[in-house]
Each structure stands twice: as C-alpha cells, then as structure tokens.
Design a protein around this motif. Structure first.
Motif, PDB file in Angstrom:
ATOM      1  N   GLN A 260       0.786  -1.089   0.036  1.00 27.23           N
ATOM      2  CA  GLN A 260      -0.100  -0.019  -0.035  1.00 27.23           C
ATOM      3  C   GLN A 260       0.695   1.293   0.083  1.00 27.23           C
ATOM      4  O   GLN A 260       0.513   2.205  -0.802  1.00 27.23           O
ATOM      5  CB  GLN A 260      -0.925   0.062   1.217  1.00 27.23           C
ATOM      6  N   ALA A 261       1.727   1.210   0.790  1.00 26.23           N
ATOM      7  CA  ALA A 261       2.609   2.524   0.952  1.00 26.23           C
ATOM      8  C   ALA A 261       3.532   2.770  -0.462  1.00 26.23           C
ATOM      9  O   ALA A 261       3.589   3.819  -0.701  1.00 26.23           O
ATOM     10  CB  ALA A 261       3.779   2.418   2.167  1.00 26.23           C
ATOM     11  N   ASN A 262       4.040   1.685  -0.971  1.00 24.38           N
ATOM     12  CA  ASN A 262       4.607   1.822  -2.346  1.00 24.38           C
ATOM     13  C   ASN A 262       3.460   2.398  -3.638  1.00 24.38           C
ATOM     14  O   ASN A 262       4.027   3.250  -4.160  1.00 24.38           O
ATOM     15  CB  ASN A 262       4.908   0.378  -2.946  1.00 24.38           C
ATOM     16  N   MET A 263       2.257   1.987  -3.311  1.00 22.58           N
ATOM     17  CA  MET A 263       1.428   2.549  -4.425  1.00 22.58           C
ATOM     18  C   MET A 263       1.134   4.007  -3.957  1.00 22.58           C
ATOM     19  O   MET A 263       0.774   5.028  -4.868  1.00 22.58           O
ATOM     20  CB  MET A 263       0.089   1.900  -4.186  1.00 22.58           C
ATOM     21  N   GLU A 264       0.923   4.372  -2.652  1.00 26.49           N
ATOM     22  CA  GLU A 264       0.739   5.650  -2.258  1.00 26.49           C
ATOM     23  C   GLU A 264       1.833   6.454  -2.695  1.00 26.49           C
ATOM     24  O   GLU A 264       1.533   7.782  -3.088  1.00 26.49           O
ATOM     25  CB  GLU A 264       0.198   5.825  -0.686  1.00 26.49           C
ATOM     26  N   VAL A 265       2.951   6.136  -2.266  1.00 28.57           N
ATOM     27  CA  VAL A 265       4.153   7.171  -2.557  1.00 28.57           C
ATOM     28  C   VAL A 265       4.171   7.266  -4.115  1.00 28.57           C
ATOM     29  O   VAL A 265       4.295   8.506  -4.668  1.00 28.57           O
ATOM     30  CB  VAL A 265       5.372   6.310  -2.091  1.00 28.57           C
TER      31      VAL A 265
ATOM     32  N   GLN B  33       1.846   7.425  -6.322  1.00 22.81           N
ATOM     33  CA  GLN B  33       0.775   8.229  -6.908  1.00 22.81           C
ATOM     34  C   GLN B  33       1.239   9.714  -6.429  1.00 22.81           C
ATOM     35  O   GLN B  33       0.650  10.530  -7.226  1.00 22.81           O
ATOM     36  CB  GLN B  33      -0.461   7.848  -6.187  1.00 22.81           C
ATOM     37  N   THR B  34       1.496   9.944  -5.228  1.00 20.11           N
ATOM     38  CA  THR B  34       1.994  11.331  -5.066  1.00 20.11           C
ATOM     39  C   THR B  34       3.253  11.656  -5.898  1.00 20.11           C
ATOM     40  O   THR B  34       3.145  12.730  -6.400  1.00 20.11           O
ATOM     41  CB  THR B  34       2.189  11.522  -3.463  1.00 20.11           C
ATOM     42  N   ILE B  35       4.136  11.090  -5.655  1.00 17.46           N
ATOM     43  CA  ILE B  35       5.443  11.545  -6.562  1.00 17.46           C
ATOM     44  C   ILE B  35       5.149  11.847  -7.948  1.00 17.46           C
ATOM     45  O   ILE B  35       5.711  12.536  -8.650  1.00 17.46           O
ATOM     46  CB  ILE B  35       6.662  10.485  -6.220  1.00 17.46           C
ATOM     47  N   CYS B  36       4.412  10.901  -8.322  1.00 15.50           N
ATOM     48  CA  CYS B  36       4.244  10.788 -10.033  1.00 15.50           C
ATOM     49  C   CYS B  36       2.969  11.611 -10.176  1.00 15.50           C
ATOM     50  O   CYS B  36       2.221  11.331 -11.403  1.00 15.50           O
ATOM     51  CB  CYS B  36       4.254   9.615 -10.708  1.00 15.50           C
ATOM     52  N   ASP B  37       2.238  12.052  -9.382  1.00 18.14           N
ATOM     53  CA  ASP B  37       1.329  13.013  -9.622  1.00 18.14           C
ATOM     54  C   ASP B  37       0.084  12.000 -10.300  1.00 18.14           C
ATOM     55  O   ASP B  37      -0.617  12.743 -11.059  1.00 18.14           O
ATOM     56  CB  ASP B  37       1.548  14.371 -10.405  1.00 18.14           C
ATOM     57  N   GLY B  38      -0.279  11.109  -9.684  1.00 21.36           N
ATOM     58  CA  GLY B  38      -1.328  10.102 -10.373  1.00 21.36           C
ATOM     59  C   GLY B  38      -1.261   9.707 -11.529  1.00 21.36           C
ATOM     60  O   GLY B  38      -1.881   9.178 -12.204  1.00 21.36           O
ATOM     61  N   ALA B  39       0.099   9.496 -12.110  1.00 23.80           N
ATOM     62  CA  ALA B  39       0.340   8.800 -13.346  1.00 23.80           C
ATOM     63  C   ALA B  39       0.038   7.384 -13.086  1.00 23.80           C
ATOM     64  O   ALA B  39       0.318   6.774 -12.064  1.00 23.80           O
ATOM     65  CB  ALA B  39       1.765   8.928 -13.803  1.00 23.80           C
ATOM     66  N   PRO B  40      -0.568   6.686 -14.207  1.00 21.02           N
ATOM     67  CA  PRO B  40      -0.785   5.348 -13.962  1.00 21.02           C
ATOM     68  C   PRO B  40       0.506   4.394 -13.741  1.00 21.02           C
ATOM     69  O   PRO B  40       1.393   4.555 -14.300  1.00 21.02           O
ATOM     70  CB  PRO B  40      -1.408   4.888 -15.441  1.00 21.02           C
ATOM     71  N   PHE B  41       0.119   3.535 -12.880  1.00 21.76           N
ATOM     72  CA  PHE B  41       1.160   2.733 -12.429  1.00 21.76           C
ATOM     73  C   PHE B  41       0.938   1.383 -12.713  1.00 21.76           C
ATOM     74  O   PHE B  41       0.137   0.749 -12.724  1.00 21.76           O
ATOM     75  CB  PHE B  41       1.119   2.657 -10.588  1.00 21.76           C
ATOM     76  N   TYR B  42       2.345   1.032 -13.414  1.00 19.54           N
ATOM     77  CA  TYR B  42       2.265  -0.542 -13.808  1.00 19.54           C
ATOM     78  C   TYR B  42       3.047  -1.416 -13.096  1.00 19.54           C
ATOM     79  O   TYR B  42       4.469  -1.062 -13.138  1.00 19.54           O
ATOM     80  CB  TYR B  42       2.865  -0.214 -15.457  1.00 19.54           C
ATOM     81  N   VAL B  43       2.636  -2.113 -12.552  1.00 21.81           N
ATOM     82  CA  VAL B  43       3.537  -3.157 -11.572  1.00 21.81           C
ATOM     83  C   VAL B  43       3.769  -4.731 -12.047  1.00 21.81           C
ATOM     84  O   VAL B  43       2.710  -4.992 -12.585  1.00 21.81           O
ATOM     85  CB  VAL B  43       3.010  -2.897 -10.124  1.00 21.81           C
ATOM     86  N   LEU B  44       4.945  -5.113 -11.591  1.00 19.18           N
ATOM     87  CA  LEU B  44       5.093  -6.256 -11.972  1.00 19.18           C
ATOM     88  C   LEU B  44       5.076  -7.315 -10.711  1.00 19.18           C
ATOM     89  O   LEU B  44       5.939  -7.427 -10.005  1.00 19.18           O
ATOM     90  CB  LEU B  44       6.591  -6.580 -12.394  1.00 19.18           C
ATOM     91  N   GLY B  45       3.778  -7.722 -10.810  1.00 23.36           N
ATOM     92  CA  GLY B  45       3.459  -8.323  -9.387  1.00 23.36           C
ATOM     93  C   GLY B  45       2.761  -7.495  -8.399  1.00 23.36           C
ATOM     94  O   GLY B  45       1.690  -7.019  -8.994  1.00 23.36           O
TER      95      GLY B  45
END
Lengths: 434, 434
Positions: free
Chosen positions: A275-280, A282-294
C-alpha cells in the motif's frame, strides 16, 4: 496537426480513442477526457497501430493486465508465437509486450501491430543489440535512440525505457549493498552499458529527443524501474525510491511535452509495504498510471509465482495500481510454456477483478452476483457460463460425478450440500441426509 | 486434577505443550503462557491425542494452515486416505480436519489421533447422522451432544460447532434476503434441524454441557460461522455480524469455563472489506484466534479458488487471522483430488508465509533472504533447496534448458539474464549479449 491523446484532451478535443475507451468503461467521455488531459489516464495508441482497439489505463478505470511474449532462441516461429498472442487476447489480456530477443524481431513486431487489437509494448534496448548487430559495449547513444524511432514507426503503443538511472546509480548500487542489485533486464543492460562506457544513461541524457519521437507517433513512455527490488530484502530501499523520485520528474517533463506516460513499479515487496509503495508512487508521480510487475510477496515459491504475484497484484491494484504485468509459474525458472501463460493470465484476471470490486469500479461485482444467483439455484450451466474459465470448471466437476440421487450437488459435499439443505429448509421441505 | 492449557496458563503452570510450542516459535515460554491464559493463543491438544506434536494458533505466532480431508462415498479406503493425510503433513499442513461423511467414521478418526502428529479437527454434526444412524429430523439434542463426547473421547483436538445461530436466525435469513442464505455445511444442517423441529439450536442451548465435555478433554471449540457469506454480495451483512456478536459472547463463556476457543470467519469477502472483518472480529471476540476459510475475493473463478482464497487469506492473516483453512482448485465443483490438495496447500503456505513476513513474525523473512542470496549467485541447487516446492522448481527449469553457453541462467532470459549482467558489470567485466 497531429495531437497525442494528452494534447488533444488538453485542447478539449474528444478523440475516437477516447470515445471507444469511454464506451468500454461505461463512463462519461468528458470525465475521461479530463483524466487523459491530467495524465491520470493513459491511452497507449500509436498512430501506426491501425489494428488497435484502444484501452485506457489509470484512475477510475478497470485494472488492465499485460502478457509478455515474443520470439526467443527456443521459439522463432512467428506464426506459432502469433497463435499464443491471439490465445492470450482471447483469455482477456489487454496488452502484449513483445520481448523478442532473437531472430528478425521487426517481422514479428510488424505482424503484431498489423493484426493484434490490443496495445503492444516493447523494451527497445533488448532490440538495439539485435537491430544494430552490435554487442552492448559497441552500441552508441544514437543507436539506442534510433531503435526507439524504429519501434515508433512500427506502431508500438508503449515502450519501456529505463530513463531513471544515472551514473550516480552505479555508486548507489555499490554503496547500499542490495541483496540482488538490479533484476530488471533492461535496467541491467543500461547499467552495464554505463559501467562499460563511462557515459551517462542515454535514455536520461537524450530524454527530450525521445519525447519528440513519442509525441510524433503518440507512443507512450513506460518509465522503467531499473532498481525495482528483486527480493523482499531490497524493497522500498534508497535505490528504489531515489529512482522513483527521478521518474516523478521525468513524468512532469513528458507531460509538458504532451507525451503520455506509465510508471513502472516493483517487483518483490512484502505485503505490508504494498500500500505504501502505491501511495508514494501516486503522490510523487502526480497520479500517473502505475504499472507493476506483481509485486511478489515472497521469494520462496518458484513454480508458484503466479500466486505470489497475484496476491501482491490484487493488493497493489486495490491501492491504486492501474496496470498489472502478469507473472507465470515459470518465473525465475524458464520461458513459460502455453499452460504457464494461461495460468498466469487467469491469476492476474482474478487479481485485477478482485481489485476492481475493491476500488469501487461501477458494476464490477455484477458478474459475481450472477454467479451467486446461479449457485443458489444449483444451476451448473449458468455457473459455467459466468465463470472465468468455463472449460476448467466443467472439467473438474464432471471428472468426479456427484453421488447417485444427488445430481444437483457436486461430489465435494454430495447430500451434505449446504445450498440444497437451506433451499429445502426455507421451503419447509424435509431434509434427507442419511 | 486435569487442567486445560488455558486453566494451566491462568494458574501460572507451564505445560509440556507450551514448551513445545514456545520452542517451535522461538519465543519465551512465559510470553506464550500469558497469551494462552488470555485466550489470545490456543493450543488445541486433546489429552487423548497422544501422537500430537502441538502447535499454537494466535497472536505473535506463525500463521497455521488446515487441510480438509476425510472419507466420502467416493473414498472409503482408510489407508488410502491416511496416505493423503501424511502427504499433507509433509507439505506443511499444521492441522487436518476430518470431514468424513461416509462409512464407519470412527475407524478413520481413531486412526488419525493414533498416527497423526498434527492437530485434528472435526465437525461433529456431520457425524451425528452417521453415528446414530438417524436422519437429520429424527436426531435429538442429546444425540448431537453425545456425538461431541464421542469425538472428545477419540482424541479430537478441536470441533467446529455452530453455536451462534438461533431460532431468531431463521427470521433474519428470511428477512434479509441474502443471495446465498447459508453456505456453511454444518450451519445449514443446524438451520434445517431448527426449521424442521421448531426447537432451539442445541449447540447454543446446551453450550454449558458442551463446555464441560471440552474442559474434561481439553478439546478446543472452533465456533463455526453458519452465516459466513457465500458470495461477495452477502459479505459483512447483518446476518454475518449478528452471529459474530454471539460468537463474541460465547467466547467469553468458554473462557470463563477455561475452555480454549477458535472463532471461524468468512468466506467470500471483497478485498477492501477483509481488514475490517479481521479488526471487528478481534475486538468483538477480544483477541481470540480467528480461523478463516479463504476468504475468497471474487466469486467468478471456480477452478482457481485456491488463488482467489490465497489472496484473501494472505490479507486476512496480515491483519490478524491466525489460522487459514485451505481452499483447493476443486472448491465449489468437486471433491479435490491429490493434485488439488497439493495446489491448495501450496497456495496457503504462500499466503501464510507472506502474511507472517507482513505481520513481523521474527525471522519470517530468513528463508526469502536465503533465496535472494542463492539467486544472486545463480546457484540453482541452493535455490531448489530453499524453495517451497523444490521438485516443481527443478522440473520447470530442467524441462526447458537454458541456451548453450549460458547454462548459468535460465531459458526465460538466456543471455539477457539481469543477474548475470549486473554481476559482470559490478566486477568490471565485459558483457557479451549478441
């Protein structure tokens, strides 16, 4: 005048691609346009990918999944590989990354953008070696950039570029003594090239030139995370987050140029850090879509990493990841075979769907409700019809037939079937168990 | 004077079972004793289960997993079923629930408590029909209670009893119009019996008598959740939470009698509701160990419910669930076969382990770190040795041999192996890719 989706959106123009995506997502197109304008939704759609039926990736949209395929030394039959592609699309993949590392890669790439209706991604650095027929140390910055241009011309919708590491990263990696240093394939090549040549990362140094190419074709940049953790011990460390900060800066520069971006993320992450990874991000990249491997939530289960990654992927998507790269049971071990590809896709369709329900995508639960209703009626055909994999569900039940006299149930519970008991009880009927 | 583990703990007595558990958990035995005294840790260990190597379930301990097995109309060969039991134990199951519904159930039950080193659970109501050779409607409250006594005498460590529903539940279920009413097998039988006879739930009405039996043998009560949701739509609803409130009351009564308890939980729960479910249970039941079935985070994936449930199970355990009941790919479809059992166990060992790391169990990550170190060295034998399923990992890699000249990598990346590249780069070696 050609506009990228982002440029069009910023000018208030609703494109055909936006209309298609809004329709698919059952969403007001003006809401979507606004999200695209802000870079909170990306619609990867190279103008040369004419077969594309576009999808959006980002906030308020269904979570999408990517499947990695491509030719390798073991498989250079393009038609055979295309069959795998069509099979993956039929199973629900919204994106195919062509990670070809062998043969005449452009033949397969062009076949993809000619025939394949889902978005196509590539990692141009893999192809630089093959395309220019030079080994890594002999390649120049110009060679890398020209490969990106070739991919753009071939209609690739998004390219993973490891722009976020620099010469400073070499020191970081040496200094912080990670257990697994760099596990990103593309990232390790950039790192090795920088080490061998002593030059700055060309994907960072010539970022403006890259943005120009991307703007010309509306090719999305997927900002690769070279320092994504390759084991739990390396998760959320200085190397990872320092690169993420740079990806945040590069996201801004891309937006200023009207270029759409995705931001790539981990990797291997303990469940409590997802969760923290996702939130960081989203804030640092100003809501840019996050593409995760796993992310994979344990390192100890080779052979089952579709499961370790689906656990992390579901939680990541619930907390904001928009795009999941599938992982197969063969991860860390071998090139996945056809069965592995299917297992990986199924695990990630589950993760994405569970997350869509959790993040409140409208109507995401409808299909679950239909399953519940079919189960309440013990209507097996209706259950198969709504199942993610009707064939497998039918095969399992029919391979172990229910008891004689209790054909409405299944062999798990037989006459002890709770649904049967409760239906009878509510209708005031006598229940025979013995 | 015979004391249950809880009674002993409350008197300051450290039992042999506590010593064994403290040793296994690498924990101070006084800390453990205190947790047992409070009912925050349960050590199911019937005094007649002489083969038992006890395990603790609850706060600060590793998450445990249960495997359901047992004879059915399709399988009445006790020796064959015992082979499955030993196989499950070898794969890491810490508990076996004997859900036998056919044949001479006591033969298999006694075989289990004679031979099996892990805790044994049962659901006596299944057996009441068989044991007394009466159909459900003919059974009396005394018949149900006497079955519990037989199981206690046979050495069962914990019994699932659906004590939490009452005649009022019948009205609740009719009134609230759930999509799937009751999906708990035992719960549906209690419900049906109450409907047919008009009498109060004997497991609720004669709870004190049941506590006396349990205290006599130190048999743990696993408070069953008859109203656990059977689909996402029914999750966290009035029926579920009303029963949970009663389970909280019954937990207190059991503790007052010195009887150890587990509390059972859902079921099918949307991913975003899992944490809240765990927290509500822990407050209402004052930290009693929570035993969950899954939870499954979507209803649409029959054939893959080991994955839908492992996602929910990992998140549940991270947020406090102490004990996970495995789910196999055959869930909702058929009796699991041997392969299904293995797939289910592997998925749940992953979920439990990922959660143990997330909840900060000391040294939980050690094995992951050993894997990371083996991967960094590309030491495949060391990777297999630390893998959850060494045989499967080896089989996958060896079935698709890596490229000639790159035997240290695997066929997924071949010469593009990131670990190989980064190792060479850090040693200042030239990297050959072409």
């Amino acid at each position: 005048m050609f506009y990228t989706q982002m440029q069009a959106a910023q000018k208030g123009i609703v494109t055909d691609a936006m209309k298609v995506v809004a329709e698919k997502e059952n969403m007001d197109v003006e809401v979507l346009r606004d999200l695209v304008a802000k870079g909170h939704v990306t619609i990867p759609c190279n103008k040369h990918h004419t077969a594309l039926q576009p999808e959006g990736i980002g906030q308020k949209l269904r979570t999408k999944i990517n499947v990695n395929l491509g030719t390798s030394k073991d498989c250079t039959d393009y038609e055979e590989e295309m069959k795998k592609v069509h099979h993956a699309v039929a199973l629900g993949a919204e994106s195919i990354m062509d990670l070809s590392t062998h043969g005449d890669t452009k033949v397969f790439r062009r076949l993809l953008t000619k025939e394949c209706p889902v978005m196509i991604g590539t990692v141009p650095i893999y192809d630089s070696v093959i395309h220019h027929q030079k080994d890594l140390g002999e390649l120049t910055a110009e060679d890398f950039i020209s490969t990106i241009r070739f991919h753009a011309e071939d209609g690739v919708d998004f390219v993973t570029l490891h722009c976020g590491i620099t010469q400073h990263t070499i020191e970081q990696i040496k200094h912080h003594k990670r257990k697994l240093n760099i596990v990103s394939r593309g990232g390790s090549l950039v790192f090795a090239w920088m080490s061998m040549t002593g030059q700055e990362n060309p994907f960072y140094e010539y970022y403006d030139e890259i943005l120009d190419i991307c703007a010309e074709y509306d090719m999305t940049i997927s900002l690769g995370d070279a320092c994504r953790p390759g084991c739990l011990a390396d998760a959320t460390d200085i190397c990872q987050i320092e690169e993420l900060v740079r990806l945040g800066e590069l996201t801004k520069r891309a937006r200023e140029r009207g270029v759409q971006v995705l931001v790539e993320g981990p990797g291997h992450v303990p469940l409590n850090q997802v969760q923290a990874n996702m939130e960081v991000q989203q804030t640092i990249c100003d809501g840019a879509p996050f593409y995760v491997l796993g992310p994979l939530v344990t390192d100890i289960a080779p052979g089952y990493d579709h499961i370790t990654a689906a656990i992390g992927g579901a939680v990541a998507a619930m907390h904001g990841a928009a795009f999941l790269c599938y992982v197969t049971p063969a991860e860390h071990l071998a090139l996945p075979d056809e069965n592995d590809v299917k297992e990986g896709i199924m695990a990630f369709k589950i993760a994405a769907h569970a997350a869509d329900i959790a993040k409140g995508i409208p109507n995401a639960r409808d299909r679950d409700d239909r399953m519940a209703e079919a189960r309440q009626k013990l209507d097996w055909e209706a259950q198969y019809a709504v199942a993610l994999d009707p064939e497998k569900a039918r095969r399992i039940r029919e391979s172990r037939a229910p008891e004689e006299g209790h054909k409405e149930a299944c062999s798990m519970c037989g006459k002890f079937c709770a649904v049967r008991s409760i239906n009878k009880a509510l209708e005031g009927e006598k229940i025979d168990i013995l």
